[in-house]
Design a protein around this motif. Structure first.
Motif, PDB file in Angstrom:
ATOM      1  N   THR A 230       0.812  -1.216   0.000  1.00 62.78           N
ATOM      2  CA  THR A 230       0.000   0.000   0.000  1.00 62.78           C
ATOM      3  C   THR A 230       0.844   1.263   0.000  1.00 62.78           C
ATOM      4  O   THR A 230       0.345   2.343  -0.333  1.00 62.78           O
ATOM      5  CB  THR A 230      -0.926   0.038   1.224  1.00 62.78           C
ATOM      6  OG1 THR A 230      -0.126   0.143   2.421  1.00 62.78           O
ATOM      7  CG2 THR A 230      -1.790  -1.215   1.302  1.00 62.78           C
ATOM      8  N   GLY A 231       2.103   1.134   0.410  1.00 61.43           N
ATOM      9  CA  GLY A 231       2.949   2.301   0.536  1.00 61.43           C
ATOM     10  C   GLY A 231       2.760   3.055   1.840  1.00 61.43           C
ATOM     11  O   GLY A 231       3.440   4.049   2.088  1.00 61.43           O
ATOM     12  N   MET A 232       1.818   2.573   2.685  1.00 56.55           N
ATOM     13  CA  MET A 232       1.605   3.231   3.978  1.00 56.55           C
ATOM     14  C   MET A 232       1.385   2.203   5.087  1.00 56.55           C
ATOM     15  O   MET A 232       0.430   2.309   5.862  1.00 56.55           O
ATOM     16  CB  MET A 232       0.410   4.191   3.903  1.00 56.55           C
ATOM     17  CG  MET A 232      -0.858   3.575   3.358  1.00 56.55           C
ATOM     18  SD  MET A 232      -2.206   4.771   3.298  1.00 56.55           S
ATOM     19  CE  MET A 232      -3.550   3.744   2.675  1.00 56.55           C
ATOM     20  N   PRO A 233       2.258   1.200   5.177  1.00 59.37           N
ATOM     21  CA  PRO A 233       2.066   0.174   6.211  1.00 59.37           C
ATOM     22  C   PRO A 233       2.187   0.719   7.628  1.00 59.37           C
ATOM     23  O   PRO A 233       1.518   0.211   8.539  1.00 59.37           O
ATOM     24  CB  PRO A 233       3.159  -0.854   5.904  1.00 59.37           C
ATOM     25  CG  PRO A 233       4.210  -0.083   5.165  1.00 59.37           C
ATOM     26  CD  PRO A 233       3.454   0.922   4.356  1.00 59.37           C
ATOM     27  N   ASP A 234       3.009   1.734   7.828  1.00 59.47           N
ATOM     28  CA  ASP A 234       3.151   2.297   9.173  1.00 59.47           C
ATOM     29  C   ASP A 234       1.812   2.838   9.670  1.00 59.47           C
ATOM     30  O   ASP A 234       1.462   2.674  10.848  1.00 59.47           O
ATOM     31  CB  ASP A 234       4.195   3.412   9.180  1.00 59.47           C
ATOM     32  CG  ASP A 234       5.602   2.902   8.952  1.00 59.47           C
ATOM     33  OD1 ASP A 234       5.855   1.714   9.243  1.00 59.47           O
ATOM     34  OD2 ASP A 234       6.444   3.675   8.472  1.00 59.47           O
ATOM     35  N   ARG A 235       1.089   3.480   8.777  1.00 61.99           N
ATOM     36  CA  ARG A 235      -0.222   4.023   9.141  1.00 61.99           C
ATOM     37  C   ARG A 235      -1.193   2.898   9.498  1.00 61.99           C
ATOM     38  O   ARG A 235      -1.977   3.016  10.441  1.00 61.99           O
ATOM     39  CB  ARG A 235      -0.766   4.850   7.988  1.00 61.99           C
ATOM     40  CG  ARG A 235      -2.152   5.407   8.199  1.00 61.99           C
ATOM     41  CD  ARG A 235      -2.589   6.223   6.994  1.00 61.99           C
ATOM     42  NE  ARG A 235      -3.985   6.582   7.046  1.00 61.99           N
ATOM     43  CZ  ARG A 235      -4.644   7.179   6.058  1.00 61.99           C
ATOM     44  NH1 ARG A 235      -3.981   7.518   4.953  1.00 61.99           N
ATOM     45  NH2 ARG A 235      -5.915   7.474   6.167  1.00 61.99           N
ATOM     46  N   MET A 236      -1.142   1.799   8.742  1.00 62.00           N
ATOM     47  CA  MET A 236      -2.023   0.672   9.019  1.00 62.00           C
ATOM     48  C   MET A 236      -1.692   0.062  10.379  1.00 62.00           C
ATOM     49  O   MET A 236      -2.582  -0.224  11.182  1.00 62.00           O
ATOM     50  CB  MET A 236      -1.879  -0.381   7.920  1.00 62.00           C
ATOM     51  CG  MET A 236      -2.117   0.129   6.511  1.00 62.00           C
ATOM     52  SD  MET A 236      -3.839   0.481   6.150  1.00 62.00           S
ATOM     53  CE  MET A 236      -4.523  -1.159   6.105  1.00 62.00           C
ATOM     54  N   VAL A 237      -0.407  -0.138  10.627  1.00 61.46           N
ATOM     55  CA  VAL A 237       0.022  -0.792  11.855  1.00 61.46           C
ATOM     56  C   VAL A 237      -0.279   0.079  13.082  1.00 61.46           C
ATOM     57  O   VAL A 237      -0.564  -0.437  14.167  1.00 61.46           O
ATOM     58  CB  VAL A 237       1.526  -1.136  11.785  1.00 61.46           C
ATOM     59  CG1 VAL A 237       2.035  -1.647  13.130  1.00 61.46           C
ATOM     60  CG2 VAL A 237       1.778  -2.175  10.699  1.00 61.46           C
ATOM     61  N   SER A 238      -0.254   1.385  12.907  1.00 61.16           N
ATOM     62  CA  SER A 238      -0.459   2.288  14.047  1.00 61.16           C
ATOM     63  C   SER A 238      -1.848   2.136  14.667  1.00 61.16           C
ATOM     64  O   SER A 238      -2.047   2.483  15.830  1.00 61.16           O
ATOM     65  CB  SER A 238      -0.254   3.741  13.611  1.00 61.16           C
ATOM     66  OG  SER A 238      -1.273   4.157  12.709  1.00 61.16           O
ATOM     67  N   GLY A 239      -2.788   1.596  13.913  1.00 61.85           N
ATOM     68  CA  GLY A 239      -4.133   1.427  14.445  1.00 61.85           C
ATOM     69  C   GLY A 239      -4.355   0.122  15.184  1.00 61.85           C
ATOM     70  O   GLY A 239      -5.474  -0.141  15.651  1.00 61.85           O
ATOM     71  N   MET A 240      -3.321  -0.691  15.315  1.00 62.83           N
ATOM     72  CA  MET A 240      -3.462  -1.980  15.993  1.00 62.83           C
ATOM     73  C   MET A 240      -3.790  -1.781  17.472  1.00 62.83           C
ATOM     74  O   MET A 240      -3.184  -0.952  18.155  1.00 62.83           O
ATOM     75  CB  MET A 240      -2.179  -2.795  15.838  1.00 62.83           C
ATOM     76  CG  MET A 240      -2.241  -4.177  16.461  1.00 62.83           C
ATOM     77  SD  MET A 240      -0.695  -5.103  16.182  1.00 62.83           S
ATOM     78  CE  MET A 240      -0.829  -5.448  14.420  1.00 62.83           C
TER      79      MET A 240
END
Length: 281
Positions: A230-240
């Protein structure tokens, strides 16, 4: 509200342990992601094994990338799993967005939505026992539920949400509560506009890792790799979600929006997370 467990994909051999623990607890559903060009188990095969090892929990694809698959074979596979599991299959469907998956399947990425739209009426016809066409007869077996297993659609765009009302039974929202509410409202509006009776089933999805720091780190690394495209995995992971209180707050938030079920997806391999989520609730 019902609560299900989304299973980790890194090691298929551990999934029986996860399934049996969820079966022994209060969880209602086991969910599994789908990719083709990735180191993950094929969901229909994996869920068939898990269905045979359990007797109560539903088994759910979340979401199966239907355009990558031959429609007639998909109808047969899903009807078989639904029948043999006693009607416990929930078929979450989506189009996917990874170019490599479509390349490997020999399917045009840019026509995947139109392909899915063409697959849906054929799936319903075949599950109802109608012939495939003029030169080919019906494809069995008959699913446990007349007309086929329950279908939920995932997605965010208007066309994806409209499929729920046209062809489905409910909606899968892989979105935080702040975003999911608007998606739920749109699905309900489409449902009414299409003259559907009752209401769509609304299922939310949240990512969670409960346990010592190595468990959380493992989950974050696995999720980061999964969403790297996606090019934005950090953003996805931050919502864990990483605390019991965050799990409880999320259940409350989705319940306030009218969700029927929330699926807590676990990327870390430690099966003790099943018990920790149960304790948190």
């Amino acid at each position: 509200m019902n609560v299900g467990i989304g299973l980790p994909i890194s090691d298929p051999a551990t999934l029986l342990t996860w399934a049996r623990r969820a079966e022994d607890g209060s969880f209602t559903t086991l969910g599994l992601l789908d990719r083709l060009v990735y180191d993950n188990p094929e969901p229909l095969i994996a869920l068939a094994v898990l269905a045979g090892a359990t007797s109560r929990v539903r088994v759910q694809t979340e979401v199966l990338l239907a355009p990558l698959r031959d429609t007639a074979l998909l109808a047969k596979q899903t009807a078989t799993l639904d029948r043999m599991s006693g009607g416990r299959l929930v078929l979450g469907l989506g189009v996917g967005g990874r170019a490599d998956d479509h390349e490997a399947a020999g399917v045009d990425l840019h026509t995947r939505g139109r392909r899915l739209n063409g697959q849906l009426p054929l799936l319903r016809r075949l599950w109802s026992g109608e012939p495939y066409g003029a030169d080919a007869g019906p494809i069995g077996p008959a699913p446990a539920r007349p007309g086929g297993p329950e279908i939920l659609f995932g997605g965010f765009k208007p066309m994806a949400l409209e499929r729920v009302a046209r062809w489905g039974d409910g909606f899968l929202a892989a979105a935080p509560p702040s975003w999911a509410g608007g998606l739920f409202d749109t699905v309900r509006e489409q449902w009414r506009a299409h003259g559907r009776e009752g209401a769509p089933r609304l299922v939310a999805q949240a990512n969670v890792a409960l346990g010592p720091q190595p468990v959380v780190d493992d989950a974050r690394a696995a999720m980061h790799a999964y969403y790297a495209f996606t090019g934005m995995p950090d953003r996805m992971v931050s919502g864990m979600l990483t605390t019991p209180q965050a799990v409880r707050d999320t259940v409350t938030a989705y319940a306030d929006l009218g969700a029927d079920e929330v699926m807590f997806y676990c990327y870390g391999l430690d099966p003790d997370q099943v018990d920790r989520i149960a304790e948190a609730l």
